[in-house]
Structures are given as structure tokens and as C-alpha cells.
Enzyme design. Structure first.
Site, mmCIF file in Angstrom:
data_model
loop_
_atom_site.group_PDB
_atom_site.id
_atom_site.type_symbol
_atom_site.label_atom_id
_atom_site.label_comp_id
_atom_site.label_asym_id
_atom_site.label_seq_id
_atom_site.Cartn_x
_atom_site.Cartn_y
_atom_site.Cartn_z
ATOM 1 N N THR A 155 0.950 -1.214 0.120
ATOM 2 C CA THR A 155 -0.411 0.367 0.412
ATOM 3 C C THR A 155 0.894 1.066 -0.165
ATOM 4 O O THR A 155 1.570 1.560 -0.712
ATOM 5 C CB THR A 155 -0.725 0.088 1.186
ATOM 6 O OG1 THR A 155 -0.173 -0.072 2.543
ATOM 7 C CG2 THR A 155 -2.099 -0.860 1.094
ATOM 8 N N LYS B 66 3.264 -7.133 4.168
ATOM 9 C CA LYS B 66 4.267 -5.850 3.608
ATOM 10 C C LYS B 66 3.581 -5.040 5.070
ATOM 11 O O LYS B 66 3.332 -5.896 6.329
ATOM 12 C CB LYS B 66 2.652 -5.308 2.707
ATOM 13 C CG LYS B 66 1.333 -5.121 3.160
ATOM 14 C CD LYS B 66 0.501 -4.998 3.194
ATOM 15 C CE LYS B 66 0.301 -3.420 3.498
ATOM 16 N NZ LYS B 66 0.008 -3.062 4.184
ATOM 17 N N THR C 191 -0.297 -2.543 11.028
ATOM 18 C CA THR C 191 -0.929 -2.708 9.608
ATOM 19 C C THR C 191 0.162 -3.435 8.823
ATOM 20 O O THR C 191 0.634 -3.728 8.140
ATOM 21 C CB THR C 191 -1.273 -2.243 8.914
ATOM 22 O OG1 THR C 191 -2.304 -1.229 9.522
ATOM 23 C CG2 THR C 191 -1.856 -2.251 7.614
ATOM 24 N N GLU D 39 6.153 4.720 7.905
ATOM 25 C CA GLU D 39 5.599 5.390 6.854
ATOM 26 C C GLU D 39 6.509 6.565 7.240
ATOM 27 O O GLU D 39 7.101 7.022 8.531
ATOM 28 C CB GLU D 39 4.335 5.326 7.081
ATOM 29 C CG GLU D 39 3.522 4.599 6.726
ATOM 30 C CD GLU D 39 1.568 5.066 7.184
ATOM 31 O OE1 GLU D 39 0.681 4.627 6.190
ATOM 32 O OE2 GLU D 39 1.857 5.623 7.383
ATOM 33 N N ASN E 161 0.578 10.769 5.993
ATOM 34 C CA ASN E 161 -1.233 10.673 6.465
ATOM 35 C C ASN E 161 -1.644 11.765 7.031
ATOM 36 O O ASN E 161 -2.401 11.450 6.857
ATOM 37 C CB ASN E 161 -0.550 10.127 7.415
ATOM 38 C CG ASN E 161 0.291 8.699 7.554
ATOM 39 O OD1 ASN E 161 -0.680 7.655 7.491
ATOM 40 N ND2 ASN E 161 1.160 8.420 8.478
ATOM 41 N N THR F 38 -9.434 9.542 2.937
ATOM 42 C CA THR F 38 -11.035 8.959 2.584
ATOM 43 C C THR F 38 -11.265 8.453 1.964
ATOM 44 O O THR F 38 -11.777 9.909 1.080
ATOM 45 C CB THR F 38 -11.780 9.139 3.781
ATOM 46 O OG1 THR F 38 -11.842 10.113 3.713
ATOM 47 C CG2 THR F 38 -11.032 8.027 4.978
#
Lengths: 391, 391
Positions: B151, B173, B184, B263, B386, B391
Site C-alpha cells: 500500500t 507488507k 497493519t 511510513e 498520513n 478517505t
């Protein structure tokens, strides 16, 4: 019940600020003192590495009759060993000397860099000069003191309330290491109300529990957190309930100022969790939303990313009472879960997210308890301040 | 004991990747399958909001005979209601159909945006085309699968180990919402070793406990975390201890890759807490250092700010066994607390902080337990990723 007054000390209080060489420019040492005996209550960080200022002040605060508060800015005087303890005691002793009161009536607060000894040479020179000026040195207003307390704060924080003939004046500084059970925070309230030690303690504990203890900027707990209230009675008795309300309201005002000035903050984030089984659950869930870096960055980007709010609620993996199908989430007044927002509310939602104060409201559908916590968004400014702030 | 092999699947495994329309460009759906029955173990997020993929896969994994793993990238299919459950089941059914195996032998992993239904139209079109190609479609290598799973990862993550004639190949991942008890994260290990279900389970639980469960990027717990191992026995029996070591070593390899690609990460941060009373204490203290935004930003700024490390240890306010005078802190090999570093080591310290991998080593002086946890620095890149990921 309470209103704003002018920015001056309550009757019987006076203050001093001066330059002790802790920073290059501007006053960095402050003293606020009552000219008569007073009643006090104070609370401190729970950090296992509490500094000498906290350790010493805890002892003094136990006597419940603090009359003066001194603050040394820019240097936390933490992890400085035996020398740190001696230095804290010397500063307190010199302040007590200036005021002609016992050292046990002085509280000292320090915040800033950890692990570096106080520059006692320049501090001594400063106190020698101040002592020479005597009472004439006590000309500082609340705003001067709030300014002298600042570290990475971008603005001084003060608040005023009145109850009958009495006034309450608060000064505070933030702004990183803010969490939990207070913060890298120093907040002092001075009042001329005549309140019994028991009433003062009860009112302050209640206020702190609902305000400073609901504040979180970055989940980091300071070694120096200190909040204190000093009441000298100069304005006579007040209604206890009204006093308690005014004190809580003043602490909330300071809390909001601290949250909105969190390091790198561009907006205040307020998370309310309602319909919880109990207040402890409400606060815990609220803090997990408030502290989620993904929620904080979404708020920074004005993105109504409710999926991250659900994720942050779901982090409370040990609390199996929480059931996804009972949860609701709102941004401002707009419900985003489980009812998906209508097309026409999306622009309202975008507008809500762009405000200076963003409200996230969660209900758990479990009971009647509620808690509100205060924090801020997470921005590149936080990184800048903290990656460059050097030891 | 174990070494690196070439980047191909173990005997009896094959893989497919394709474009299901979840992202604009590149493959986003993958399948890895054994051509014969296999033994398996899997672990999942503890989030209260686990998505349909996790819920369904948990049921299938309970049978301990998974033969295939499919991954849908970019969309977590979480908080999507009844429709989300149906969609996850349909994807699994189609994969099972492609392979001619029961759906109960297929695990599905999904990560990405929360609260948005899967684009089933394009996904169906994709599976129709794949089914038409039949076995010829299974040409993907481990690197292709790792790439199709990404992702916000900046690079695909694979690892290989050998034990005797058997091989272990892992794909994973990351990279945000990484903490605690996995991340995640989707991580799958495929091996042709012949291992009993009980030995496989024991070896994998041990490996995960010391690797993926010691990883934290941002304290946020995903709704989709899944790790699984599938062993099809094609290469025959292996030494159980050597297999266990190789599996743990492979998981550590993937964990380090995940941490280093957190990230916005610019460097890997490794925190070891030793001489702890027990492993639980060691890990908890290590994580409070690893997760401290102030420590992470200091590491980003290459600042050996040990005061913040002490602060982060001191956050464990309920653990009164920790005593400041028993604690030591090192950056790399240089002790910074309590012994202040000598002038001549300061440049070494600066060099240590500028490395791609920074080690912070704490000892508590309480016992013999130790734990190491893995994460990364906190940079403006995290904010960028982020605050803009919408969304």
C-alpha cells in the site's frame, strides 16, 4: 457565576521576573508570592524520573501552606544527580530569602532540557541583583510571569475568573511531553478567596481531574509536571460551590490554551466519548482516539477519516465490552458512522474539519458516563520543533 | 543453520498476481497456493474492529490446513457491513474455484482504506479473466506477490531461508498502523518442509512473539493484521530446532524490513531493554522508548538526547520496581547515562546517531530478562503520507 477580570494579581499577591542566563534573551526566572500566609494544594508528575524540583516541592507542598512559587525556565534540572538537588534547594533558599519566608513555603518548578546542570553562576548573579533591589523588584504582571515560564510555547497562557469579591488568576506553560496525568506543564493558580484547606484541595483535585489530566499532546510524560493553587484569603470567604466551578472553569481555559499551543499544533482537537460504561472507560477510549498519530494527522489534513477513529477505538483490545455495532462516531454534528453521511453533508463535513477546533464525538452505547479530552493535530511543525531541539 | 537461497517459491508452491482495479496501475490482487494439502498456522489482529477478511480467515485458519493465501491491496474492506462480509466470501470462493480446492483452505488478507466497499465489478471481471487463463496464470515470483501486496510501502519485502533440503520464503507488507501485537501487516511464510502441525504452531508462535510482535511504527493497531505460515511437506522432514531457528530468523528479517520502511521512516530504530525483572517488563519499557514521539524525533534529528530516553522509561509510572539509580542508557556502544560521555566520544556519538540503524540500549538492573523491539524515526514524511492519505 464567574466572569473575566482584568489581568492583575489577586489582592495580596505580587510577582517578579528576571533574566538568570538560562536563555539568551528575555526573563527566565519568575516568582509569585503572597504577602500573607496562605493555604495551598499541589500535584506533581508521576514519572519515575521526577526531577529535584518536583521532589523538593512535593515535600514543601505537603505542608499545605505554600506562599510562593518560583519557576526556572529552559532547564528541567532533571537527571543532574546530587548537584541538581543542591541547586534546586539553593534557588528555593534564595527566593525565600528575598521574601523573608521559610524555604518550606516556596514551590519550585523547572522545565526544559534534561540532564544539564543549572548555570548557577549566572543564576547567583541574578539573585544577588534582585535581592539588592528588594521589594521594588516585584512589579511583574501575570502576563510577564507566563512569558518568563515559556519554553517552546508560542504564546503565554493566563486566565482569570472572579467569584464574589475574590479573584482567581492562573498562569501556565506547555507544550510537549504532555500526557498523561498532567503534562510537561506548569500551571499555577493564585486566589485571594478565603477557602479552607479541605475545600481547596477537593475543588482543585476535581478541577485537575477534568482538565489538565484530560490533556495530551504526544503521550510523553514529563519529569517536571507541577500544578498548584495558592489561596491567601485576602478577599474574604466565598461560596464554596461557586469557587469550585470558577476554579474548574479557569483550569479548563488554561487546558484549552495548552492543547491549542501543543508543539506544532495548528488546531485544537477535542474528543468526547459518551454513553460509556464508566468514566474511566470513556477517558481511556477518548485518549486512544486523541493520541492516535493517524487520527492526528488526518485532523491536520482536514480529512474526516472516520475509519481511523474506529481503528483507534478498536485498539482497546482488552475491553471486550466495546461492540462495533453499538458505536457511533460524529465529526462536529455530522454522524459518519454507522450512518454514512449524505452527499449534501460532505461539504459541511469538510468545513468542520477545517475549523481551528475539531470535535470528534464517539458514543459506545454501554452506559451514561462521558469524558472529554483535549489535544491537537500532528504536523510537520512537531517534527521540526523536536528533531531540532537539541541536548 | 540457515542461509539465503534464490528468490523462487519452495517446491509445490505457485503464485498469481493480477490487476483488480483497486489501484490505478499495477497488480493489486495476489494468490499463493500449494499444489498439495498442507499444514498451517495463522495469527490475527486483536482489534475490536477486525474486518471481514480477518473474521473469515480466522475460521478457515482454525482448520490448520490452509493451502492458499489471497491478498487484496489498497482496500481493507473494514466497517463495510454485511456487504463487506459477502464480498470477502466471494473473493475467497473465486480463488478456491481457480484452484479447485475448498474455500475453507483459503486465507484472505486485505489492507488499505477503511469503510469503503470493495469495487466488486472490476474484481469480478479480473477473476473471470484469470479463471479463463487457468493454471497458466500462475507465473508470479515472490517479489511480484510482495509488490502486489504493497500500500504505502516504498519497497516490496521478501526473505528466504533454507533448512536441509527445505526452503522458507516469506513475503510481507507494512507500514503504518504498526503496533502492537503485530501491525497493519500482512506477512506470509511458505515452506516445503515437512513439519507436524504442533511443531509448526510452536515454532511460529515463538517466532512471531520475538519479531512481528516487537514491531511498532506508530502505536496504531490495524483492523487487518494477519500473519500465516503454510508448510506443504514437499521437501521432506527437517530438524525441528533448525526449522524453528530459520523461521524466527526469516521473521526477524521481514520485521526489520517493515520497521525500516515505516511510513516516513529514514532509519531503523532498535531498542533493547536488558537486566529486566521479566520479559514482559523488558518489552513494555522498550516499547515506551520506541514509541515516544520525542525519542523518535530526536533519532530523526540525529540528536543523542538521552534525557528523552529517561523520560520515556519514567512513563511506566505504575512499575515502581524501576529505580533511576539502577538504570543505564547507551546509544550504540556509548554509555550516556549515568556516566556522562567524555568529550572525545561525542563525535563517535554523533556518528552513531547518523547511521541508518540506531540502537538504544537500556538496562534496568533488576534481573536477567531482555527484549528487543523494532521501529523507526518520526519524520515530516509520516505527516505527509498520513495527512494526505484520504478517505
Amino acid at each position: 457565576m464567574s466572569g473575566s477580570g482584568a489581568l492583575a494579581w489577586p489582592t495580596g499577591f505580587k510577582a517578579y521576573t528576571g533574566h538568570g542566563g538560562l536563555r539568551d534573551h528575555g526573563d527566565d526566572i519568575s516568582v509569585v508570592a503572597s504577602d500573607r500566609p496562605a493555604t495551598s494544594t499541589a500535584m506533581f508528575t508521576r514519572s519515575l524520573f521526577a526531577g529535584p524540583a518536583v521532589v523538593l516541592s512535593r515535600t514543601h507542598a505537603a505542608g499545605r501552606c505554600l506562599r510562593a512559587v518560583t519557576t526556572v525556565a529552559q532547564n528541567a534540572n532533571v537527571a543532574t544527580g546530587r548537584r541538581g538537588e543542591e541547586n534546586a534547594a539553593e534557588v528555593v533558599g534564595r527566593v525565600a530569602g528575598m521574601l523573608g519566608i521559610p524555604p518550606e513555603e516556596v514551590l519550585i518548578g523547572s522545565t526544559g532540557v534534561i540532564g544539564r546542570p543549572l548555570p548557577m553562576d549566572t543564576i547567583r548573579t541574578h539573585f544577588d541583583a534582585a535581592a539588592e533591589r528588594g521589594p521594588a523588584a516585584f512589579t511583574a504582571e501575570p502576563l510577564d510571569v507566563a512569558r518568563a515560564m515559556m519554553t517552546t510555547d508560542t504564546r503565554p497562557k493566563t486566565a482569570v475568573r472572579t467569584v464574589g469579591r475574590a479573584r482567581l488568576v492562573g498562569v501556565a506553560k506547555g507544550v510537549g511531553m504532555l500526557e498523561p496525568d498532567m503534562a510537561t506543564m506548569l500551571a499555577y493558580v493564585f486566589t485571594d478567596a478565603d477557602v479552607s484547606p479541605a475545600d481547596l484541595d477537593r475543588a482543585f483535585r476535581h478541577a485537575v481531574d477534568h482538565t489538565f489530566n484530560c490533556l495530551s499532546v504526544d503521550t510523553d510524560t514529563s519529569t517536571s509536571d507541577t500544578v498548584a493553587v495558592i489561596a491567601n484569603g485576602a478577599a474574604g470567604p466565598v461560596d464554596t460551590d461557586l469557587f469550585s466551578e470558577a476554579l474548574a472553569d479557569l483550569c479548563l481555559d488554561l487546558t484549552r490554551q495548552l492543547a491549542g499551543d501543543g508543539e506544532g499544533a495548528t488546531k485544537l482537537l477535542r474528543v468526547t466519548v459518551g454513553r460509556a460504561a464508566d468514566r474511566e472507560q470513556a477517558r481511556r477510549v477518548a485518549k486512544s482516539v486523541l493520541n492516535s498519530p493517524l487520527v492526528k494527522t488526518a485532523v491536520h489534513g482536514a480529512d474526516p477519516n472516520w475509519g481511523r477513529v474506529l481503528m483507534a477505538i478498536g485498539k482497546n483490545t482488552d475491553d471486550t465490552r466495546i461492540a462495533p455495532d453499538k458505536v457511533t462516531v460524529r465529526f462536529g454534528d455530522t454522524e459518519v458512522y454507522p450512518g454514512e453521511p449524505e452527499e449534501h453533508t460532505l461539504s459541511e463535513l469538510a468545513e468542520v474539519m477545517r475549523r481551528d477546533e475539531v470535535d470528534i464525538v464517539v458514543t459506545l452505547g454501554l452506559g451514561e458516563a462521558e469524558a472529554t479530552v483535549y489535544g491537537c493535530d500532528l504536523s510537520a511543525g512537531y517534527i521540526r520543533v523536536n528533531a531540532d531541539y537539541t541536548t
